[in-house]
Design an enzyme around this catalytic site. Sequence first.
Site, mmCIF file in Angstrom:
data_model
loop_
_atom_site.group_PDB
_atom_site.id
_atom_site.type_symbol
_atom_site.label_atom_id
_atom_site.label_comp_id
_atom_site.label_asym_id
_atom_site.label_seq_id
_atom_site.Cartn_x
_atom_site.Cartn_y
_atom_site.Cartn_z
ATOM 1 N N ILE A 66 -53.778 29.308 -53.328
ATOM 2 C CA ILE A 66 -54.238 30.569 -53.329
ATOM 3 C C ILE A 66 -54.931 30.783 -54.674
ATOM 4 C CG2 ILE A 66 -52.300 31.623 -51.972
ATOM 5 C CD1 ILE A 66 -50.481 31.953 -54.394
ATOM 6 N N ASP A 67 -56.005 32.091 -54.649
ATOM 7 C CA ASP A 67 -56.685 32.226 -55.831
ATOM 8 C C ASP A 67 -56.026 32.460 -57.111
ATOM 9 O OD1 ASP A 67 -58.775 32.061 -53.904
ATOM 10 O OD2 ASP A 67 -58.875 34.165 -53.921
ATOM 11 N N LYS A 68 -56.625 32.201 -58.193
ATOM 12 C CA LYS A 68 -56.107 32.306 -59.575
ATOM 13 C C LYS A 68 -55.452 33.727 -59.625
ATOM 14 C CE LYS A 68 -57.488 32.777 -64.480
ATOM 15 N NZ LYS A 68 -58.422 33.657 -64.855
ATOM 16 N N ARG B 168 -59.823 38.812 -49.043
ATOM 17 C CA ARG B 168 -60.899 39.708 -49.825
ATOM 18 C C ARG B 168 -61.823 39.981 -49.167
ATOM 19 N NH1 ARG B 168 -60.499 36.061 -55.177
ATOM 20 N NH2 ARG B 168 -61.890 37.686 -55.986
#
Length: 301
Positions: free
Chosen positions: A137-139, A237
């Site tokens: 999962i993104d930062k 997103r």
Amino acid sequence: MEKMEHTILEDQKGDRIDKVISGLDEEWSRTQVQQWIKDANVLVNGQPVKTNYKCSLNDVIEITIPEPEELDVIPEEMDLEIYYEDKDVLVVNKPRGMVVHPAPGHMTGTLVNGLMAHCKDLSGINGVLRPGIVHRIDKDTSGLLMVAKNDMAHESLVNQLVEKTVTRKYKAIVHGVIPHDFGTIDAPLARDTKDRQSMAVVDNGKHAVTHFHVLERFKDFTFVECQLETGRTHQIRVHMKYIGYPLAGDPKYGPRKTLDIEGQALHAGILGFTHPRTKEYLEFEAPLPKDFEQLLEQLRK
């Protein structure tokens, strides 16, 4: 070795080459890129350049990405929020702001560093820098991740992702008021041809499907739950932006004027999968982070 090309855009002209390249992928550090330039792995219009080269409009940059070096990941004691653990798998709740795995140039402070200190056994399928990591999962997205502690578990979990049998539900706050209660976004994703560090809906991109339903509506925002059918980079997103409801706080795909939150308001709250050994279905739920809850409270007022 992977090769990549990028043409300098209007807003990049005059910028240093190392700054431009490190901005193309969030995993590339400036130090690492400078080394590539020194090693002549970066060509501008077919010629090697120095690290302080200032880019001109329409310069064609060719990057040869060297194979990752075998680097030792340093175990770091961290206060990890482990939701489940046995000899095969581990489920961890990643905080917002933490990178999942090391990359040359930023080798510390990542989730993998913490996992290496917590348990010595992680699957080796993804090599030294990404041990045990089955999905990311993104930062700046918080939430649940499954980690494989051996290669058998790793293969099983990856197959479940490929077969779309893993349950992955995210909660998000988006700009705008979504009129309908349910929706499905089926739009292929690939790297944005104009901006290599971003993803975009592209005709010949990879198949990507996101289902969403509205949980609550506010004056200018909507609280939604999104369920991933596929797991492409930045999928939720990009998909929510594509239908006109970008995520609040998203520095890459959202509007400048947004809610006061560090990074996108996106939380991987529910994760379910079949245990690789026992074949039992397991599902976990992590509550929203405090700052996310506070945003909802403000919006309700």
